[in-house]
Design an enzyme around this catalytic site. Sequence first.
Site, PDB file in Angstrom:
ATOM      1  N   ASN A 122      -4.800   7.754 -16.497  1.00 56.40           N
ATOM      2  CA  ASN A 122      -3.369   7.754 -17.170  1.00 56.40           C
ATOM      3  C   ASN A 122      -3.386   6.627 -18.122  1.00 56.40           C
ATOM      4  O   ASN A 122      -3.242   6.742 -19.629  1.00 56.40           O
ATOM      5  CB  ASN A 122      -2.163   7.850 -16.460  1.00 56.40           C
ATOM      6  CG  ASN A 122      -2.134   9.229 -15.628  1.00 56.40           C
ATOM      7  OD1 ASN A 122      -2.621  10.201 -16.050  1.00 56.40           O
ATOM      8  ND2 ASN A 122      -1.340   9.060 -14.609  1.00 56.40           N
ATOM      9  N   ARG A 130     -17.010   8.199 -13.191  1.00 59.30           N
ATOM     10  CA  ARG A 130     -17.559   8.374 -11.999  1.00 59.30           C
ATOM     11  C   ARG A 130     -18.631   9.373 -12.343  1.00 59.30           C
ATOM     12  O   ARG A 130     -19.545   9.718 -12.058  1.00 59.30           O
ATOM     13  CB  ARG A 130     -16.926   8.351 -10.812  1.00 59.30           C
ATOM     14  CG  ARG A 130     -16.773   7.136 -10.250  1.00 59.30           C
ATOM     15  CD  ARG A 130     -18.032   6.955  -9.010  1.00 59.30           C
ATOM     16  NE  ARG A 130     -18.387   5.739  -9.018  1.00 59.30           N
ATOM     17  CZ  ARG A 130     -19.542   4.992  -9.393  1.00 59.30           C
ATOM     18  NH1 ARG A 130     -20.692   5.486  -9.707  1.00 59.30           N
ATOM     19  NH2 ARG A 130     -19.661   3.632  -9.147  1.00 59.30           N
ATOM     20  N   ARG A 131     -17.747  10.682 -12.587  1.00 62.48           N
ATOM     21  CA  ARG A 131     -18.496  11.838 -13.094  1.00 62.48           C
ATOM     22  C   ARG A 131     -18.180  12.444 -14.415  1.00 62.48           C
ATOM     23  O   ARG A 131     -17.518  12.996 -14.834  1.00 62.48           O
ATOM     24  CB  ARG A 131     -17.774  13.132 -12.018  1.00 62.48           C
ATOM     25  CG  ARG A 131     -18.115  13.015 -10.560  1.00 62.48           C
ATOM     26  CD  ARG A 131     -17.367  14.007  -9.850  1.00 62.48           C
ATOM     27  NE  ARG A 131     -15.817  13.789  -9.676  1.00 62.48           N
ATOM     28  CZ  ARG A 131     -15.218  12.895  -9.118  1.00 62.48           C
ATOM     29  NH1 ARG A 131     -15.714  12.076  -8.251  1.00 62.48           N
ATOM     30  NH2 ARG A 131     -14.017  12.913  -9.213  1.00 62.48           N
ATOM     31  N   LYS A 165      -4.327  -5.859 -10.606  1.00 64.74           N
ATOM     32  CA  LYS A 165      -3.383  -7.082 -10.122  1.00 64.74           C
ATOM     33  C   LYS A 165      -4.213  -7.391  -8.573  1.00 64.74           C
ATOM     34  O   LYS A 165      -4.377  -8.423  -8.280  1.00 64.74           O
ATOM     35  CB  LYS A 165      -2.126  -6.663  -9.744  1.00 64.74           C
ATOM     36  CG  LYS A 165      -1.893  -5.383  -8.943  1.00 64.74           C
ATOM     37  CD  LYS A 165      -0.800  -4.713  -9.457  1.00 64.74           C
ATOM     38  CE  LYS A 165      -1.142  -3.112  -9.018  1.00 64.74           C
ATOM     39  NZ  LYS A 165      -0.322  -2.033  -9.826  1.00 64.74           N
ATOM     40  N   ILE A 202       5.964  -6.135 -19.707  1.00 67.87           N
ATOM     41  CA  ILE A 202       6.678  -7.405 -19.842  1.00 67.87           C
ATOM     42  C   ILE A 202       5.708  -8.399 -20.146  1.00 67.87           C
ATOM     43  O   ILE A 202       4.795  -8.575 -19.383  1.00 67.87           O
ATOM     44  CB  ILE A 202       7.529  -7.889 -18.742  1.00 67.87           C
ATOM     45  CG1 ILE A 202       8.353  -6.574 -18.306  1.00 67.87           C
ATOM     46  CG2 ILE A 202       8.138  -9.007 -18.684  1.00 67.87           C
ATOM     47  CD1 ILE A 202       9.335  -7.060 -17.221  1.00 67.87           C
ATOM     48  N   GLY A 259       6.160  11.194 -10.643  1.00 66.56           N
ATOM     49  CA  GLY A 259       4.702  10.524 -11.214  1.00 66.56           C
ATOM     50  C   GLY A 259       4.739   8.917 -10.967  1.00 66.56           C
ATOM     51  O   GLY A 259       3.799   8.394 -11.514  1.00 66.56           O
ATOM     52  N   ASP A 290       1.864  -4.485  -3.581  1.00 62.42           N
ATOM     53  CA  ASP A 290       1.824  -4.441  -4.947  1.00 62.42           C
ATOM     54  C   ASP A 290       2.772  -5.625  -5.312  1.00 62.42           C
ATOM     55  O   ASP A 290       2.014  -6.238  -6.152  1.00 62.42           O
ATOM     56  CB  ASP A 290       2.327  -2.872  -5.366  1.00 62.42           C
ATOM     57  CG  ASP A 290       2.316  -3.186  -6.759  1.00 62.42           C
ATOM     58  OD1 ASP A 290       1.350  -2.638  -7.561  1.00 62.42           O
ATOM     59  OD2 ASP A 290       3.536  -3.263  -7.592  1.00 62.42           O
ATOM     60  N   LYS A 335       1.158  -9.320  -7.625  1.00 59.58           N
ATOM     61  CA  LYS A 335       1.650  -9.733  -8.880  1.00 59.58           C
ATOM     62  C   LYS A 335       2.306 -10.985  -8.480  1.00 59.58           C
ATOM     63  O   LYS A 335       2.208 -11.756  -9.635  1.00 59.58           O
ATOM     64  CB  LYS A 335       2.614  -8.567  -9.411  1.00 59.58           C
ATOM     65  CG  LYS A 335       2.094  -7.151  -9.653  1.00 59.58           C
ATOM     66  CD  LYS A 335       3.347  -6.369  -9.721  1.00 59.58           C
ATOM     67  CE  LYS A 335       2.701  -4.830 -10.042  1.00 59.58           C
ATOM     68  NZ  LYS A 335       3.748  -3.667  -9.989  1.00 59.58           N
TER      69      LYS A 335
HETATM   70  N1  HSE Z   1       3.195   1.057  -8.407  1.00 56.92           N
HETATM   71  C1  HSE Z   1       3.298   0.078  -9.467  1.00 56.92           C
HETATM   72  C2  HSE Z   1       4.780   0.192  -9.470  1.00 56.92           C
HETATM   73  C3  HSE Z   1       3.013   0.476 -10.883  1.00 56.92           C
HETATM   74  O1  HSE Z   1       5.552   1.033  -9.134  1.00 56.92           O
HETATM   75  O2  HSE Z   1       5.568  -0.891 -10.016  1.00 56.92           O
HETATM   76  C4  HSE Z   1       2.766  -0.775 -11.662  1.00 56.92           C
HETATM   77  O3  HSE Z   1       1.882  -1.816 -11.325  1.00 56.92           O
END
Ligand code: HSE
Length: 341
Positions: A14, A46-47, A101, A127, A177, A191, A195
Amino acid sequence: MRAPFRIGVLGLGNVGGALARRLADDADGIAAATGRRITLEAIAARRPEGRQAPAPVMAPEKLLARTDLDAIVELIGGMEPAHTYIKTALQAGHQVITANKQVIASHGPALSRLGSLRFEASVASAIPIVELLAETLAADRVQGIVGILNGTTNFMLDEMAKGSSYEQALREAQRLGMAEADPTADVDGHDAAAKLAILVMLAFRKRIDVDAIDRTGIREAPTLPSHASGGGKRKLIAAAESDEEGIRADVRPRLVPISSPIAHVDGALNAICIEARYAGPLLLRGAGAGPDAAASAVIADLVRAARDAPPSAGALLASLADQPCIDVRPLGGMRPFPAAE
Ligand code: HSE
């Protein structure tokens, strides 16, 4: 006008798609800002067989072997093979731009020593915090950081405050999504911790181990509706402070007082508050996730690279590569919220 700046992109997801679209649709605007065109010459998948794409699609190894590119953009995500590809590209003398990250939090200092590495998109997408810490605030002293660095959990906690269960909020985030099919990195705080590790190294100029950041996700977060939580709002807060005793940092759900500006950062937005000794308190708020937001940060790095601007954040991380990782203690019950009148 100078010769075009020729790039190859690793990853056809994406963000790669959004980047390709913006480079095509906004080509004249980007060229005017940069002083040269930025052209997409090759995409790796990859493909690659039979893929329709805005540039020739090839295997990653073939793209990495090309010598006619000015920069390689890594948008695969995850640790491997992205880490190996970035290392290979830098060792071959390519400039590299990445949104990754996990790789930067764990290997940023060592990789940045190999060559020109830029990673504005790795923290809070649109940001502009990475170069702000490394370049704009280079002569200041950052003392504290408080952020909402994960859009998925911020959205889910809002839904839960409105009465949804954890499972319903997760399903809705997946339907829109936002969350991954396996959302462990989001909901368990990994995550946000990755960061935060990048921000800590840039802000405090000390090397840390990302695994040393204590993290608690939102699976166990109480789902009190806001009228039952004293008007405060529950947020997954990534926070860090630095003083003469060292660095404290953690990621955990916190009840944010309604008087704090970050209490009003809703949905999938991110926010970052910086407390700097000379600049004072700074607050940035914006889209922390999504293809167009990530592509916007990648383009900021591409424009800097095409203008031959120094990779300030990469140079800062490279300067930490020989440091031992310093201890990171959790903030725990300390209240890190920015003052709000
Ligand atoms: N999964 C991450 C979030 C995407 O929801 O912030 C962006 O790093």
